[in-house]
Write an enzyme that holds these catalytic residues in place. Sequence first.
Site, short mmCIF file in Angstrom:
data_model
loop_
_atom_site.label_atom_id
_atom_site.label_comp_id
_atom_site.label_asym_id
_atom_site.label_seq_id
_atom_site.Cartn_x
_atom_site.Cartn_y
_atom_site.Cartn_z
CG HIS A 162 1.69 -2.74 6.00
ND1 HIS A 162 0.53 -3.48 5.86
CD2 HIS A 162 2.68 -3.64 6.27
CE1 HIS A 162 0.80 -4.77 6.01
NE2 HIS A 162 2.09 -4.90 6.27
CG ASP A 378 1.90 -12.09 -18.41
OD1 ASP A 378 2.65 -11.19 -18.83
OD2 ASP A 378 1.47 -13.01 -19.12
#
Length: 453
Positions: A162, A378
């Site tokens: 993070h 995708d």
Amino acid sequence: MMAFTFTVTPKEPELIVPAQSTPHEIKAVSDLDDQESLRCHYPMIMFYKSKPSMEGLNPVKIIREALAETLVYYYPYAGRLIEWPDNKFMVDCTAEGVVFVEADASVGIDQLGDTVQPPCPYPELLVSDVPGSDGMIGCPLMLVQVTRFKCGGFVLAIRFNHVISDALGSLQFVTTMSEMAKGAPTPSILPVWKRELLTARHPPHVTHAHPEYEVEGKSIIPSSLNDKNLVRRTFSFSPKEIKAIRKNLPAEVHSASRFDLITACLWRSHTRAIKFDPDDDVRIMCMVNVGGKNCLDLPSGYYGNAIICPAKVSKAKILCESPLSYAIKLVKEARRQATPDYSRSTIDFIATKERPKLTSPWNFLVSDTSKVGFDEVDFGWGNPIYGGTMYGGTLHYIVYARYRNQKGEDVMVVPMTLPGAVMERFEDELRILLCDLMKNSSSLSPIMVPSKL
């Protein structure tokens, strides 16, 4: 929603390095990056079904190669964190690489059913426990696991450090991976480091109060939170249910967003379930990305942390006894505080207070990742059937996600984690509240039954 048993067989983890030579340098992180509360790892996950046109192609090979190509542009991720004076983190761009795990599952994707939505009931299968990979100093900054399923589908899980990126920054990385996987010569958006843009001013100039950060001298933690037997439940809110809730609210809050309505319902029910002292200050905190044109206007391609958590405060008794419209107004006011001036004040406050903590029992911290876009990444197999947060938060931190249910509806999924007795009270409080709000909506069930893991 009950998980079923299946096995995953991982191969030995390997380190993937950038496909080309990259600069060896030390990079500073911003004061937003270097917060104590962000010194952790978080996993994102995407579930892909098989696709006839991709038959015979190995997703592991494609993603492994795309990862190496992406690291050429995002080379700090292939480095390691080091510690400078004053406990300040820096990134040593060593090109040592990120952890990559190839694995195979014993079932098909369809057999997972609705367990693909968060919180994931089998995280240890899809994100391997690789020794030495989950620390801060000197550890890999990313772990990638691609798990093939018998049907030809696969799961891509990525655990990010993070300190380097928030959810939008990590999406930018994964989107570049998908572009490389489909043959793009360069990323559509080139990454920008420039962490000095979110570093404190000299001298710091704190212009606002910041109740979102932990305050000394708080009252005693409620005994209900001492139970370490935590349970998880997933609550789903469909568009029809949100419409029904809004219909029965006072006119002055009809314009409230879906986020405002859900958050107000959860915060009020959560506060009542925990049984805070009536005079305790409780906070609603909303994670807001301030990098856009309407706020700090960071350059396109910036992939560092650009989130702040503005808060509004209420006495526990007032929140619990007031109409829901009171909580809705506080949620809206919290979000609206995220102005350029407030954002700069937050950064300066963090720097002057030496990394104050965000989470505490009195803070209800919410992040909405439902529109981040992991469900649109995708790699050639189409969009994932679910893409987003893997866990959905912790005891004091809730992450919203989007999931398309079997009816084809895009529902807001809210995983909650609470001690067992508190969870039972929370379910009761939420059920009573929603039943009252939806009492005039005869076409809908007034009680939302949570999915149980």
